[in-house]
Design an enzyme around this catalytic site. Structure first.
Site, mmCIF file in Angstrom:
data_model
loop_
_atom_site.group_PDB
_atom_site.id
_atom_site.type_symbol
_atom_site.label_atom_id
_atom_site.label_comp_id
_atom_site.label_asym_id
_atom_site.label_seq_id
_atom_site.Cartn_x
_atom_site.Cartn_y
_atom_site.Cartn_z
ATOM 1 N N THR A 8 0.856 -1.186 0.000
ATOM 2 C CA THR A 8 0.000 0.000 0.000
ATOM 3 C C THR A 8 0.896 1.241 0.000
ATOM 4 O OG1 THR A 8 -0.226 0.220 2.406
ATOM 5 C CG2 THR A 8 -1.777 -1.258 1.278
ATOM 6 N N GLY A 9 0.402 2.304 -0.612
ATOM 7 C CA GLY A 9 1.206 3.516 -0.706
ATOM 8 C C GLY A 9 2.454 3.335 -1.548
ATOM 9 N N GLY A 12 4.727 6.411 -3.057
ATOM 10 C CA GLY A 12 5.576 7.280 -2.247
ATOM 11 C C GLY A 12 7.017 6.823 -2.219
ATOM 12 N N GLY A 13 7.861 7.599 -1.544
ATOM 13 C CA GLY A 13 9.295 7.322 -1.539
ATOM 14 C C GLY A 13 9.649 5.960 -0.982
ATOM 15 N N GLY A 15 7.496 3.424 -0.431
ATOM 16 C CA GLY A 15 6.774 2.407 -1.205
ATOM 17 C C GLY A 15 7.483 2.044 -2.495
ATOM 18 N N SER A 135 6.592 3.691 12.759
ATOM 19 C CA SER A 135 7.426 4.884 12.927
ATOM 20 C C SER A 135 8.099 4.892 14.288
ATOM 21 C CB SER A 135 6.566 6.147 12.791
ATOM 22 O OG SER A 135 7.285 7.305 13.174
ATOM 23 N N TYR A 148 -0.393 11.373 15.060
ATOM 24 C CA TYR A 148 0.449 10.480 14.244
ATOM 25 C C TYR A 148 1.155 9.456 15.129
ATOM 26 C CZ TYR A 148 4.008 9.018 10.862
ATOM 27 O OH TYR A 148 4.827 8.279 10.026
#
Length: 240
Positions: A8-9, A12-13, A15, A135, A148
């Site tokens: 997923t995603g 992006g960088g 991904g 994260s 977040y």
């Protein structure tokens, strides 16, 4: 026999880097994206040097039915990489409900429901991998990124609990917790702010997306065959 991984995603960088690393490892890929179709087109073109099948799927995981649209286009599946993410920076007291709901949907609700939809396929074959790109802030928390940090902490709890439930089914569940990664998520930081972050990291640099991708490759491999329920910190020694 081909092995299929959902990322997923993927636009992006991180991904994109994961897609390249897993394509190099011989996997075929479902490449999820939401809005950045141009990035996915470029990725598909660049992946053509490898010998896999690469299938783009559009879905908005902030929407209630987004995970359904994605899962309905997944057939054979050997691993899920939950990489989609959005961030929010600001004081907790200024955070509105829309921000909270969007972060919860993308980082928690949609991954939970998507995993639930796809799990029967893995259980039938008695093998599989589920991996979250979480994260460092889910581990230690961050001021001005409270929501977040909260949703990333929820991902870590999901890894630890779901891994116990699925271990006897031959399905491993792990996470990678990056620190500061050189992607567009840091675009709002000034050069001076980034230099301060680098000075705080013992290795003296930001992570590159490839650093995260290689960790993902390891956790999916047979070399990690006895590892489940773990969060691999890839942060240059920033937080232990």
């Amino acid at each position: 026999m081909r092995k299929y991984v959902l990322i997923t995603g993927a636009s992006g960088g991180i991904g994109r880097a994961v897609a390249f690393e897993l394509a190099k490892d011989g996997y075929s890929l479902y490449l999820h994206y939401n809005q950045n179709v141009q990035s996915i087109r470029e990725l598909l073109d660049e992946l053509s040097i490898y010998d896999g099948e690469y299938i783009p799927i559009q879905a908005d995981l902030s929407k209630q039915d987004g995970y359904k649209k994605l899962s309905e286009n997944i057939f054979s599946i050997d691993a899920i990489i939950h990489n989609s993410g959005i961030s929010h920076y600001g004081l907790f007291v200024d955070t509105n409900l829309e921000v909270v709901e969007n972060l919860m949907a993308v980082h928690v609700t949609s991954p939970i429901m998507l995993t639930k939809e796809l799990l029967p396929k893995m259980i039938r074959q008695q093998s599989g991998n589920i991996l979250f790109i979480t994260s460092i802030w889910g581990q230690t928390g961050a001021a001005c990124e409270v929501i977040y940090s909260t949703v990333k902490g929820a991902q870590i709890s999901l890894v630890k609990s779901l891994s116990k439930e699925l271990a006897l089914n031959g399905i491993r569940v792990n996470g990678v917790a990056p620190g500061a990664v050189n992607t567009s998520m840091l675009a709002n930081f000034t050069d001076e702010e980034l230099d301060i972050i680098k000075e705080d990291i013992p290795m003296g640099r930001l992570a590159e997306p490839k650093d995260i991708a290689e960790s993902v490759s390891f956790l999916l491999s047979d070399k990690a065959g006895y590892i489940t329920g773990q969060i691999l910190s890839v942060n240059g020694g920033w937080y232990m």
